[in-house]
Design an enzyme around this catalytic site. Structure first.
Site, PDB file in Angstrom:
ATOM      1  N   HIS A 127       0.845  -1.194   0.000  1.00 19.52           N
ATOM      2  CA  HIS A 127       0.000   0.000   0.000  1.00 19.52           C
ATOM      3  C   HIS A 127       0.880   1.243   0.000  1.00 19.52           C
ATOM      4  O   HIS A 127       1.896   1.328   0.684  1.00 19.52           O
ATOM      5  CB  HIS A 127      -1.003  -0.015   1.150  1.00 19.52           C
ATOM      6  N   ASP A 139       5.586   2.724   7.386  1.00 17.06           N
ATOM      7  CA  ASP A 139       4.221   2.296   7.074  1.00 17.06           C
ATOM      8  C   ASP A 139       3.583   3.255   6.071  1.00 17.06           C
ATOM      9  O   ASP A 139       2.943   4.209   6.468  1.00 17.06           O
ATOM     10  CB  ASP A 139       3.401   2.249   8.361  1.00 17.06           C
ATOM     11  N   GLU A 173      -5.516   1.852   1.949  1.00 28.20           N
ATOM     12  CA  GLU A 173      -5.343   0.690   2.825  1.00 28.20           C
ATOM     13  C   GLU A 173      -5.617   1.055   4.274  1.00 28.20           C
ATOM     14  O   GLU A 173      -6.254   0.293   5.012  1.00 28.20           O
ATOM     15  CB  GLU A 173      -3.919   0.140   2.676  1.00 28.20           C
ATOM     16  N   ASP A 202       4.283  -4.937   3.762  1.00 25.03           N
ATOM     17  CA  ASP A 202       3.729  -3.860   4.579  1.00 25.03           C
ATOM     18  C   ASP A 202       4.585  -3.723   5.831  1.00 25.03           C
ATOM     19  O   ASP A 202       4.594  -4.608   6.682  1.00 25.03           O
ATOM     20  CB  ASP A 202       2.284  -4.208   4.948  1.00 25.03           C
ATOM     21  N   HIS A 289       2.144   4.673  13.184  1.00 23.44           N
ATOM     22  CA  HIS A 289       1.035   5.619  13.035  1.00 23.44           C
ATOM     23  C   HIS A 289       1.260   6.912  13.824  1.00 23.44           C
ATOM     24  O   HIS A 289       0.307   7.526  14.317  1.00 23.44           O
ATOM     25  CB  HIS A 289      -0.301   4.968  13.433  1.00 23.44           C
TER      26      HIS A 289
END
Length: 476
Positions: A127, A139, A173, A202, A289
């Site tokens: 992604h 990520d 994603e 990923d 994140h």
């Protein structure tokens, strides 16, 4: 990698792949000298991968600090990847996600190398979008960059392909696997059947990462696991990533999947830290994140090894037509030492056991065919695929022949057959000497799936036993 949301369909126990190398293993950027099959694929340039990461980081910096699927940072990332692929000669398609995606998202990007059997597609994806909190370098710029350099390397090398290779960079994603779901959902059943395996990448550069392979015991995973095994990594299954990345979109339609990943917010165990290094009790990715998922949040050693493992898998699955492709005979014969029960052997499988009174060549179990002293025929066999790239292929095995017969006449025989045709035969005349290595030439069957059968045939009196162990395929 998207977060795990408590919605139907996203909590299914499916697994992504993770991976890392112990300090004593081969230095970054090199292939293990003891594993010549790994050398069949080219080394993927870490310098080139880092240049792609720089471009993705710059795209985020120009556009509010992120590459969320609805942002210009994402669209700039798509434009960069597309330009590189088109210049390399790929057939490139931007696929808008017209249903099931977040409003205003950018497109999926699909690239296919126009060679190989279009009815046998091996697909590799990552992604391209990130979360709004930061630039998303691990990520998932890491997977996207490793995939891009693999695609460009394939184009530069331009090997003869037996199967088709397709690459994909997915949108949306992070909001629920929406881009990949749209892609697979809108394929016809015939188009889905052409995809023989999908590989997902990923988060392949987690700072405190582990080394994991998605569906590690599956046939699709075999080349991915083999490459990391060759580096001494001892990879594990990725339970953290179950159902949380784009491989799940393919699994839902029965397409085999595998992939690499190095972990997100789950914490490294003490056993994993002892095996791979790093800090036990800490998250695989300390910036998962978060705004700190920048270029400083990249494990270049793990990234390099993931990229090379991707190349190895591409070459194993798609390169070569039988004359100049890869010859990797490892694992072609299943349970060749008979230590794992009877499967995949068929026939008179009761002859496979830890027999008393005799010692196996290796381990504790072997197949004891014949030895009945009466009219009998006992076969054991299995179906194998001889690698297309093998100019020489030899079925090797250890055979111990003991007999009550005498003289130079062959009363009882042991034969090796392929698809019913006899390649080699031994008999009571060859008895003595204990375990002796024997072989049969399978070179003529390169690129073919065949049934190999070992058969003992005895006449009505005086026994001859044929003890069989450690069956394998060797090639060049």
């Amino acid at each position: 990698m998207k977060r795990r949301f408590a919605v139907a369909g996203t909590l299914l126990a499916l697994v992504l792949g993770l991976g890392t190398l112990p300090a004593a293993a081969t230095p970054s950027g090199t292939s293990p000298a003891s594993t010549p099959t790994a050398l069949a694929a080219p080394d993927i340039s870490l310098t080139a991968i880092r240049a792609h990461l720089d471009e993705f980081s710059a795209a985020a910096a120009r556009n509010g600090g992120n590459r969320r699927s609805t942002s210009q940072g994402y669209r700039d990332s798509v434009a960069y990847v597309k330009g590189k692929l088109q210049a390399a000669g790929y057939t490139v398609t931007e696929q808008p996600c017209t249903s099931g995606c977040t409003s205003g998202v950018g497109p999926n990007l699909i690239a296919e190398w126009p060679q190989g059997d279009a009815s046998a597609v091996y697909m590799f994806g990552a992604h391209l979008d990130g979360v709004s909190a930061g630039p998303g370098m691990n990520d998932n710029a890491s997977g996207s960059a490793a995939l891009l350099e693999n695609a460009l390397t394939l184009a530069r090398e331009n090997p003869e392909l037996r199967n088709r290779v397709r690459f994909a960079w997915w949108t949306d994603e992070e909001q629920g696997l929406n881009g990949s779901d749209f892609y697979v959902r809108t394929l016809s059943s015939a188009e889905r059947s052409r995809i023989k395996a999908y590989y997902n990448f990923d988060m392949v550069a987690s700072l405190n990462g582990g080394y994991f392979v998605n569906h590690i015991t599956s046939a699709a995973a075999a080349p991915m696991k083999a490459y990391w095994d060759s580096l001494g990594l001892r990879p594990e299954e990725n339970t953290e990533g179950a159902g949380r990345s784009d491989d799940y979109s393919f699994e839902r339609y029965g397409i085999p999947t595998s992939g690499y990943a190095m972990g997100a917010s789950a914490r490294k165990t003490s056993a994993q830290a002892a095996k791979w290094g790093g800090t036990s009790g800490a998250a695989y990715d300390p910036c998962y994140h978060r705004s700190c998922d920048t270029l400083s949040n990249i494990n270049t050693t793990g990234l390099d090894r993931a990229a090379d493992g991707i190349a190895y898998t591409v070459w194993q699955q798609a390169v070569g037509t039988g004359g100049g492709g890869t010859c990797d005979p490892a694992g072609v014969v299943g349970n060749g030492g008979f230590e794992s029960g009877t499967a995949p052997w068929t026939g008179t499988t009761a002859v496979i056991a830890a027999h008393s009174g005799r010692t196996a060549h290796g381990g504790t179990r072997f197949a004891w065919l014949g030895g009945n002293g009466s009219t009998s025929t006992e076969p054991v066999g299995q179906t194998v695929t001889v690698p297309a790239g093998c100019t020489r292929a030899s079925l090797d095995f250890w055979l111990w022949i003991e007999t009550a017969e005498s003289g130079s006449r062959a009363y009882d025989t042991f034969s090796v057959r392929v698809n019913g045709s006899t390649l080699a035969t031994w008999s009571n005349v060859h008895a003595g000497g204990g375990w002796t290595q024997r072989s049969a030439d399978l070179s003529a069957y390169a690129g073919q799936t065949v049934t190999v059968t070992f058969t003992a045939t005895e006449d009505y009196s005086l026994q001859t036993g044929f003890l069989l162990d450690d069956v394998s395929l060797s090639g060049a």
